[in-house]
Design a protein around this motif. Sequence first.
Motif, mmCIF file in Angstrom:
data_model
loop_
_atom_site.group_PDB
_atom_site.id
_atom_site.type_symbol
_atom_site.label_atom_id
_atom_site.label_comp_id
_atom_site.label_asym_id
_atom_site.label_seq_id
_atom_site.Cartn_x
_atom_site.Cartn_y
_atom_site.Cartn_z
ATOM 1 N N GLU A 194 8.038 15.774 -9.389
ATOM 2 C CA GLU A 194 8.370 14.649 -8.483
ATOM 3 C C GLU A 194 7.122 13.850 -8.124
ATOM 4 O O GLU A 194 7.153 12.619 -8.071
ATOM 5 C CB GLU A 194 9.032 15.178 -7.199
ATOM 6 N N ILE A 195 6.033 14.562 -7.881
ATOM 7 C CA ILE A 195 4.784 13.863 -7.558
ATOM 8 C C ILE A 195 4.341 13.031 -8.768
ATOM 9 O O ILE A 195 3.965 11.855 -8.625
ATOM 10 C CB ILE A 195 3.682 14.870 -7.138
ATOM 11 N N LEU A 245 4.278 13.137 0.597
ATOM 12 C CA LEU A 245 2.824 13.148 0.395
ATOM 13 C C LEU A 245 2.116 12.623 1.645
ATOM 14 O O LEU A 245 1.115 13.180 2.090
ATOM 15 C CB LEU A 245 2.441 12.288 -0.817
ATOM 16 N N PHE A 281 8.661 0.759 -11.195
ATOM 17 C CA PHE A 281 9.204 0.139 -9.979
ATOM 18 C C PHE A 281 8.293 -1.001 -9.518
ATOM 19 O O PHE A 281 7.111 -1.032 -9.843
ATOM 20 C CB PHE A 281 9.291 1.167 -8.850
ATOM 21 N N THR A 319 9.358 11.420 -2.120
ATOM 22 C CA THR A 319 8.141 12.118 -2.541
ATOM 23 C C THR A 319 6.905 11.447 -1.942
ATOM 24 O O THR A 319 6.007 12.120 -1.439
ATOM 25 C CB THR A 319 8.042 12.124 -4.082
ATOM 26 N N THR A 320 6.877 10.121 -2.005
ATOM 27 C CA THR A 320 5.728 9.412 -1.420
ATOM 28 C C THR A 320 5.620 9.729 0.065
ATOM 29 O O THR A 320 4.533 10.006 0.582
ATOM 30 C CB THR A 320 5.871 7.889 -1.631
ATOM 31 N N ALA A 334 14.359 9.390 -4.690
ATOM 32 C CA ALA A 334 13.433 10.504 -4.943
ATOM 33 C C ALA A 334 11.987 10.042 -4.806
ATOM 34 O O ALA A 334 11.162 10.720 -4.185
ATOM 35 C CB ALA A 334 13.686 11.086 -6.328
ATOM 36 N N ALA A 335 11.680 8.872 -5.386
ATOM 37 C CA ALA A 335 10.292 8.388 -5.346
ATOM 38 C C ALA A 335 9.850 8.110 -3.915
ATOM 39 O O ALA A 335 8.746 8.476 -3.499
ATOM 40 C CB ALA A 335 10.158 7.122 -6.197
ATOM 41 N N PRO A 363 0.818 6.678 -3.214
ATOM 42 C CA PRO A 363 1.224 7.694 -4.203
ATOM 43 C C PRO A 363 0.050 8.130 -5.077
ATOM 44 O O PRO A 363 -0.100 9.312 -5.390
ATOM 45 C CB PRO A 363 2.285 6.972 -5.038
ATOM 46 N N LEU A 414 8.426 20.185 -7.755
ATOM 47 C CA LEU A 414 7.686 19.342 -6.819
ATOM 48 C C LEU A 414 6.588 18.555 -7.539
ATOM 49 O O LEU A 414 6.417 17.356 -7.327
ATOM 50 C CB LEU A 414 7.073 20.222 -5.720
ATOM 51 N N GLY A 420 -1.256 11.593 -4.294
ATOM 52 C CA GLY A 420 -0.742 12.368 -5.423
ATOM 53 C C GLY A 420 -1.870 12.911 -6.285
ATOM 54 O O GLY A 420 -1.835 14.076 -6.720
ATOM 55 N N ALA A 472 6.562 9.975 -8.986
ATOM 56 C CA ALA A 472 6.250 8.982 -7.939
ATOM 57 C C ALA A 472 4.967 8.236 -8.300
ATOM 58 O O ALA A 472 4.880 7.017 -8.150
ATOM 59 C CB ALA A 472 6.118 9.661 -6.579
ATOM 60 N N ARG A 489 7.226 19.760 1.492
ATOM 61 C CA ARG A 489 6.899 20.858 0.572
ATOM 62 C C ARG A 489 5.449 20.809 0.119
ATOM 63 O O ARG A 489 4.930 21.781 -0.385
ATOM 64 C CB ARG A 489 7.835 20.791 -0.649
ATOM 65 N N ALA A 524 0.815 -1.216 0.000
ATOM 66 C CA ALA A 524 0.000 0.000 0.000
ATOM 67 C C ALA A 524 0.848 1.265 0.000
ATOM 68 O O ALA A 524 0.540 2.222 -0.702
ATOM 69 C CB ALA A 524 -0.940 0.007 1.206
ATOM 70 N N CYS A 525 1.913 1.269 0.774
ATOM 71 C CA CYS A 525 2.631 2.537 0.968
ATOM 72 C C CYS A 525 3.594 2.834 -0.164
ATOM 73 O O CYS A 525 3.937 4.000 -0.391
ATOM 74 C CB CYS A 525 3.368 2.535 2.301
ATOM 75 N N ARG A 526 4.076 1.815 -0.854
ATOM 76 C CA ARG A 526 4.988 1.962 -1.993
ATOM 77 C C ARG A 526 6.338 2.531 -1.584
ATOM 78 O O ARG A 526 7.064 3.072 -2.416
ATOM 79 C CB ARG A 526 4.381 2.809 -3.122
#
Lengths: 582, 91
Positions: free
Chosen positions: B55-56, A91, A60, A87-88, A83-84, B31, B52, B35, B59, A124, A46-48
């Motif tokens: 990147e989202i 979020l 991926f 970012t996840t 990075a992925a 994501p 940003l 996202g 992902a 961010r 679920a969380c990746r």
Amino acid sequence: MAKLTVTIDGQAVEVEEGTSILKAAALVGVRIPTLCYLENINEVGACRICVVEVEGKEDFVTACNTPVEDGMVVRTNTPALRAARRTTLELILSDHPMECLTCVRNGNCELQALAAQLNVRAVRVSGATHADLPRDDSTSGIVRDPRKCIVCHRCISVCADVQTVGAIELQGQGFDAFVGPPANLKLAETRCVQCGQCALVCPTAAIVEKDDTDKVWTALLDPTKHVVVQTAPATRVTIGDMFGLPPGTPVVGKMVAALRRLGFDAVFDTDFAADLTIMEEGSELIERLTKGGVLPQFTSCSPGWIKFIEHFYPEFLPHVSTCKSPQQMFGAVAKTYYAQRQGIDPESIFVVSVMPCTAKKFEAERPEMNAASRYWNNPRIARDVDVVLTSRELGRMLKQAGIDFPNLPDEEYDEPLGLSTGAAAIFGATGGVMEAALRTAYELVTGKTLEQIDFHAVRGLDGIKEAVVPMNGINVKVMVGHGLRNARQIMEKLKAGELKDYHFIEIMCCPGGCIGGGGQPIPTDTAVRQKRIDGIYRVDAAMPYRKSHENPQIKKLYEEFLEKPLSHKSHALLHTHYTPRN
Amino acid sequence: MSSGGKEAQAVELARFFFDLVRRESCGECLPCALGTRQVGVALEGKGAEGTLLREIGRAMKQSSKCGVGRIGGALVLELLERYPAIFKAGA
């Protein structure tokens, strides 16, 4: 099974077919970061966060639930992956209340730890959140704060698959999805048994135990109250976890010393009441065997199990022993026998329990658990047990009080409710109540001394265990189950008429028994459970008395007060009835 | 499709597709669930932009569990490449 070769970050490793990338990586010393993953329980991806690159695949894959293929080349730490993941995680954090400093899981939060591990220095992303989801404190044992939920699915999996209760599910869709009971019900309106396994696996503080520490601090300061504490069998091998001691370390003497330093007027042991339970429950079994009562008899110590059978199999409640759990027997005895013996006004006695369990909070609040009030015919005595603290809450109180737990000297419990046996200690592990009952029942039935008192067949983490013990020409058939999935299997067998020749069945709600209870220190996983079980049997082996009926203080309790097991007074104080909840 | 320049049509189409992605997003994987919402906010000109948002998008495209999030992410990257202004306009 076929062996496959896979290359992870340049290192080749041979693994069995079906092994996940995550486990294969661990073999070459690579710990791929995870968040929602919980071995054997929640492998849903679920969380990746555990994404990795596989040569030849454009997107991926998740390491936790992707089995390796022969010749697979995996990379776990590329710039794109870092990075992925970040970012996840950003979020996820953008929708998480930044209340870490005042959060009960501060310092023991998997989301916090992951943010540190992935070197996240700013969030961010801003904008939409679930900040308006309401808190649910409708139950006695568990509080839900869905604002802090990251929708990892662990609680859903443990509730549905390990416990087969299914009180909480994914509600709604997309961004609006959240975890909770269906149809906006409060948890108290569902069939939730309050076992707290969800709180045990929650990576954040979205599901936690109800905090009752303030009630205890207040009572300890009240000069009009005689505040006594009882400690559950399983706590003697788990409290140390919260102070950096290895899981399973027996800490009973330190726990007694620590409780005395908190200011309790008397430090007693639920184990005393566990011995009492064996006397009553063993006698009940013998009575059912000899007088043609309902068999098999089921144990009744575990309040999560009791609520489970009340909800799901109420037609079989006559199989359940009428004995109260040790916690409730203790409360009733403390406010009657102890009060009378010491000349203390029962109204002033305040009973605190330290339990491995969130369901014990519910149990203490059950309306019928006011035997002392009925005994003294005094409505001002409200509850037999006034406050239940989980192991985690006691840990917090000890830290708050600045008690240097690991360096405390070992101290002894107070008299008269502090003396117990090894048989009582093993109540904390699955199979322990059965073993304790067998040690006593054998001697009561045969009149002979039981030479081999270790019943290895009922010990350990197998889901369902069985044994046959010959007693005076009867082959007593027993069964032990722990975790409600196994309990359900046993109940289905009973329903199908397959357990007609069984005599006694022990059920514990939580996997591993109380050492794996929903109120225990976090983390509690299978390896930790096994170490705690080992610790419990070490405690048992070191006890001077190892059979409940040999406890001199229990003999005295019967001589001075209760007369004999199943007496009129025993029934009034130590036995109970159940509530069908279908 | 309403009249207007190519840019305006692209914005409308993007919103249409993204609305579809948002409605299809089940909420099982993070994501995509998180996202998609953030991109939706960005399309209103109120949320993430530039790096940003890229990147989202990445992902979502690379890490999501199924095609919904993956296509949603690819769409974000495509829009950023061709019509970066639509995330700023708020129009």
